[in-house]
Design a protein around this motif. Structure first.
Motif, PDB file in Angstrom:
ATOM      1  N   UNK A 344       0.969 -53.429 -35.005  1.00 21.34           N
ATOM      2  CA  UNK A 344       0.601 -52.506 -36.088  1.00 21.34           C
ATOM      3  C   UNK A 344      -0.009 -53.237 -37.278  1.00 21.34           C
ATOM      4  N   UNK A 345       0.581 -54.378 -37.632  1.00 20.77           N
ATOM      5  CA  UNK A 345       0.068 -55.148 -38.768  1.00 20.77           C
ATOM      6  C   UNK A 345      -0.163 -56.604 -38.392  1.00 20.77           C
ATOM      7  N   UNK A 346      -0.301 -56.864 -37.109  1.00 20.58           N
ATOM      8  CA  UNK A 346      -0.501 -58.234 -36.617  1.00 20.58           C
ATOM      9  C   UNK A 346      -1.697 -58.264 -35.686  1.00 20.58           C
ATOM     10  N   UNK A 502       9.047 -51.980 -42.847  1.00 24.64           N
ATOM     11  CA  UNK A 502       9.879 -51.497 -43.958  1.00 24.64           C
ATOM     12  C   UNK A 502       9.221 -51.853 -45.292  1.00 24.64           C
ATOM     13  N   UNK A 503       8.702 -53.069 -45.369  1.00 21.37           N
ATOM     14  CA  UNK A 503       8.044 -53.507 -46.604  1.00 21.37           C
ATOM     15  C   UNK A 503       6.825 -52.644 -46.897  1.00 21.37           C
ATOM     16  N   UNK A 508       4.512 -48.696 -50.513  1.00 20.11           N
ATOM     17  CA  UNK A 508       3.716 -47.479 -50.734  1.00 20.11           C
ATOM     18  C   UNK A 508       4.523 -46.452 -51.515  1.00 20.11           C
ATOM     19  N   UNK A 509       5.757 -46.214 -51.072  1.00 18.40           N
ATOM     20  CA  UNK A 509       6.594 -45.198 -51.718  1.00 18.40           C
ATOM     21  C   UNK A 509       6.920 -45.608 -53.155  1.00 18.40           C
ATOM     22  N   UNK A 510       7.172 -46.884 -53.381  1.00 17.44           N
ATOM     23  CA  UNK A 510       7.441 -47.378 -54.731  1.00 17.44           C
ATOM     24  C   UNK A 510       6.236 -47.149 -55.645  1.00 17.44           C
ATOM     25  N   UNK A 511       5.039 -47.486 -55.146  1.00 21.13           N
ATOM     26  CA  UNK A 511       3.818 -47.267 -55.923  1.00 21.13           C
ATOM     27  C   UNK A 511       3.588 -45.802 -56.220  1.00 21.13           C
ATOM     28  N   UNK A 512       3.827 -44.943 -55.207  1.00 19.46           N
ATOM     29  CA  UNK A 512       3.660 -43.498 -55.390  1.00 19.46           C
ATOM     30  C   UNK A 512       4.660 -42.965 -56.416  1.00 19.46           C
ATOM     31  N   UNK A 799      15.103 -45.436 -49.145  1.00 20.78           N
ATOM     32  CA  UNK A 799      14.605 -46.714 -48.612  1.00 20.78           C
ATOM     33  C   UNK A 799      15.324 -47.889 -49.254  1.00 20.78           C
ATOM     34  N   UNK A 800      15.556 -47.796 -50.569  1.00 16.44           N
ATOM     35  CA  UNK A 800      16.241 -48.877 -51.255  1.00 16.44           C
ATOM     36  C   UNK A 800      17.690 -48.976 -50.861  1.00 16.44           C
TER      37      UNK A 800
END
Length: 807
Positions: A344-346, A502-503, A508-512, A799-800
């Motif tokens: 997915x990210x690799x 998770x990161x 994304x959620x933190x920024x939103x 999430x946190x």
């Protein structure tokens, strides 16, 4: 323009408009926002415009259907969790999807699977919320705050992608290893046909559809024309009878290239004749400098198609004759695999051990190598510590992936650990005992060999190097070993951690959460007194925090200045040692050809295998040696400590403390907290990218200074030309040493100075702008997002609150 828009235009048959969309900076987010008048400007031709509008509408409908599925988010999630907890009886046992270990995912702890499933749905829902907020911000009164918010929403979408470079000699088992690790047994071709060592193959996830795809990227027709001329010239200057050693390998390499593409026809043709269109009818994209995309339903089907662009043989499959093999024209092949969580990210990249004589292929190789966060060196299990080619590859790339790159981990992977053909006792117990004993011995010997490589260890500490002994066959067949004993699952776990989904979700959620907090806070016109007090406190904190940042970086600058002065002094007095690479003690007739390649290729000779000659790097070696250890301490690739990354990590405005005291501006302070974290991450990425350019500038400055000399040396012909070339180079270095090495030092220090200033200015400017907009701006025209903020805040806390054990 991002890959998403580029891929869509290719899929819709509108690739000729990619450049236009790139100029206008159309990315995924803005693609969905295009209105009819925008499309009319982008695509003035009626036919392509109609096709684009039709496909865009279909894409939007597909997106709406996907988003509609998120409306009942909590019900879906609850149902998903009930299915997981109920166990396998509630699912279709006949069609269970196997996970990346080759086993059903029922063995995974329910809590972990529930966590992963919920995060995917959280990310999907929050992205849908932010898309709707972005659309709602489109209004005629485009205020400064409005524009700021739209920019911040678009910046949320960042695709973090980790590169894992896979090196190894032909036949070491790279393709089998990649296939086993990603759970695609028949993706990359193995055995039967000869691998082509010059083609780079990227393997990544297909995140757009459920097909297996391959993008074939070609070198340009002009580049191939130049290469044909060079190869023809080489054969004229060096007949077969005069070839020996490495030069004979180079001659064979030329024959292989030309025979693959032209059969035996090339022997009777001129370079001009070999550019005839008839040789390229199957690949019209070659003359258009475009990509050829292959799309299939299965990995096996895709392999059968793209093998023609990556391998070399006279037959393919059931005796079917393949007329042409196009790998000499291919720069890179990108293979996309559907439904693969590990990718997915690799991106895994099968790389040649050396660069390439083709300039664009060489630049791409250097770029990919320098961007690898992990490197896999693949060698056979039989005497891996003595396998010269694997260690030569590591030495060749060490500076490119170390101080000149971003590599954090080197994995030396010994393949085919199940090979026990020479064992007399083939009983199960004897075979297992033999495999384990040999694996332990191999690991010990490889670690000892690594510890002898002092030049490599200047760039990497011992904790960066790990050894794995794997068996792709045993992983699939489980004849003598359990799957975990093959160590393939260890590599899979490593990739899974590298993905760090998770990161991605939390970021994304933190920024939103921060953006929605700012929007809602800007609608509230009260608490003006608190805003004034907080604004003043934050402005003072910025000044106090920036002082230590600048002080630490200037101290590092002074340290480099001192060490480079020593390096310049040594370079001037010992430059003749650097010229030994073109003055070896023993030279055969073939070395004339090698030296000719050096001057014709800007100071670099790239043999098909073995050690390369890089005169520019040799001339810069006293400069790089003088700073290597200091550079690694200053810019560690893990980006945690040092006078740059370390002080950025410590920078803080302590907004959490202010929230306790000033509840009336809590929403604005939440935004400023997320903004601070975001700018710190952005700066760390900037430092990572620019430190590569800073380090590599030493060699690049030397190379630029030497180019005129190489051109003059390349003009020598006939008797005595080899000595004339050597004398020309030696004379130029001797006459330039007073300026050249000093200039390299000054260029590097200037780049370092610019970085220091940019970091300081970015921190100050960005944080001040965010403070001004959040604490000194009220705007009732922006939409009410209180409901959306509550949903995102709930997910953010969720999430946190996930424990380390569950993750």
């Amino acid at each position: 323009m991002d890959d998403f828009v580029c891929d869509k235009l290719n899929q819709w048959g509108l690739s000729e408009w990619i450049e236009r969309f790139t100029e206008q900076r159309i990315d995924k987010e803005s693609l969905y926002c295009l209105e009819d008048r925008d499309i009319d400007c982008l695509i003035p031709l009626l036919g392509p415009r109609a096709k684009f509008k039709k496909n865009l509408n279909l894409l939007k409908q597909e997106e709406q259907n996907t988003n509609a599925g998120n409306e009942d988010f909590s019900d879906q999630l609850q149902h998903h969790e009930e299915v997981i907890e109920a166990g396998p009886s509630t699912r279709n046992n006949g069609n269970r999807k196997q996970d990346y270990r080759g086993e059903t995912n029922e063995g995974q702890p329910p809590a972990k699977r529930r966590c992963e499933a919920s995060e995917v749905m959280i990310l999907s829902e929050v992205k849908a919320i932010m898309r709707s907020v972005y659309i709602s911000l489109h209004n005629p009164d485009n205020t400064k705050l409005n524009a700021f918010l739209k920019t911040r929403i678009m910046d949320l979408e960042t695709d973090k992608r980790e590169l894992v470079g896979v090196f190894g000699r032909t036949g070491a088992g790279k393709s089998s290893l990649i296939n086993a690790v990603i759970g695609e047994k028949k993706l990359l071709p193995t055995g039967g046909v000869c691998a082509c060592t010059s083609v780079m193959i990227k393997v990544e996830a297909n995140r757009h559809n459920h097909k297996y795809e391959a993008d074939i990227e070609f070198i340009t027709a002009e580049e191939w024309k130049d290469e044909l001329w060079s190869m023809n010239q080489l054969r004229k200057d060096n007949p077969d009878s005069e070839m020996e050693g490495d030069d004979d390998d180079d001659h064979r390499d030329i024959d292989d290239k030309l025979s693959a593409l032209y059969g035996d026809e090339w022997k009777e043709k001129t370079p001009e004749n070999l550019m005839d269109n008839k040789y390229f009818r199957e690949i019209p994209e070659f003359f258009k400098s475009g990509k050829k995309t292959l799309t299939c339903d299965s990995a096996q089907e895709l392999t059968a198609k793209f093998v023609q662009y990556t391998r070399n043989d006279t037959k393919q499959g059931e005796g079917k004759e393949v007329k042409r093999w196009y790998w000499p024209l291919v720069k890179c092949v990108t293979v996309r695999v559907p439904n693969n969580d590990l990718l997915q990210h690799v991106t895994l990249v099968d790389l040649p051990g050396n660069g390439d004589r083709n300039k664009s292929r060489d630049e791409m190789w250097k770029g990919i190598v320098g961007n690898c966060s992990t490197v896999w060196i693949v060698a056979g299990i039989v005497r891996p510590a003595a396998e010269k080619e694997s260690w030569e590859i590591l030495k060749n790339v060490s500076s490119l992936i170390g101080n000149g790159g971003e590599c954090q981990q080197i994995h030396f992977i010994c393949t085919k650990s199940d090979n026990t053909e020479d064992l007399d006792d083939q009983s199960a117990d004897a075979v297992r005992a033999h495999i384990f004993k040999r694996n332990m011995k191999a690991k010990e010997e490889v670690l000892k060999e690594f510890n002898r490589l002092h030049t490599v260890k200047k760039h990497f500490g011992g904790d960066s190097f790990k050894v794995f002994t794997v068996s792709s066959q045993e992983f699939l067949k489980k004849k003598h070993l359990k799957q975990h004993e093959t160590e393939i699952p260890k590599l899979q776990d490593f990739l899974k951690n590298l993905n760090d989904c998770h990161s991605e979700t939390l970021n994304y959620v933190s920024g939103a959460h921060g953006i929605l907090s700012l929007i809602q806070g800007a609608r509230c016109g009260d608490a003006d007194g608190q805003k004034t007090d907080v604004c003043e406190q934050l402005q003072n904190k910025i000044k106090r925090q920036l002082g230590p940042v600048q002080k630490a970086m200037i101290k590092a600058y002074r340290a480099f200045e001192t060490r480079l002065c020593e390096g310049v002094k040594t370079s001037k007095s010992s430059y003749e040692k650097s010229l030994k690479c073109i003055n070896p003690r023993k030279t055969g007739r073939g070395f004339h050809r090698t030296l000719k390649c050096v001057v014709n290729n800007g100071g670099i000779y790239q043999p098909k295998k073995g050690k390369q000659i890089n005169l520019n790097m040799e001339l810069a070696s006293f400069l790089t040696d003088s700073i290597d250890e200091e550079f690694r301490r200053t810019f560690p690739n893990d980006r945690k400590d040092g006078p740059f990354f370390g002080v950025i990590n410590k920078f803080s405005l302590d907004t959490e403390g202010l929230i306790q005291e000033y509840d009336g501006v809590k929403l604005q302070l939440i935004f400023l907290k997320t903004e601070e974290e975001k700018i710190k991450k952005k700066l760390k990425r900037e430092i990572r990218d620019r430190k590569k350019k800073i380090y590599n500038s030493l060699t690049e400055t030397i190379a630029n200074n030497m180019q005129a000399c190489y051109k003059r040396a390349a003009e020598f012909r006939g008797k005595g030309s080899m000595q004339n070339m050597k004398d020309m180079i030696g004379k130029h270095v001797s006459e330039s040493k007073g300026i050249m090495f000093d200039q390299a030092k000054q260029v590097m220090l200037k780049k370092l100075e610019d970085l220091v200033e940019d970091i300081w200015e970015t921190l100050e400017k960005t944080m001040k702008e965010s403070i001004e907009l959040s604490l000194k701006t009220n705007d009732n025209s922006i939409p009410d997002v209180s409901d959306k903020l509550m949903v995102v805040e709930k997910h953010y806390k969720q999430l946190g609150g996930i424990s380390e054990e569950e993750m």
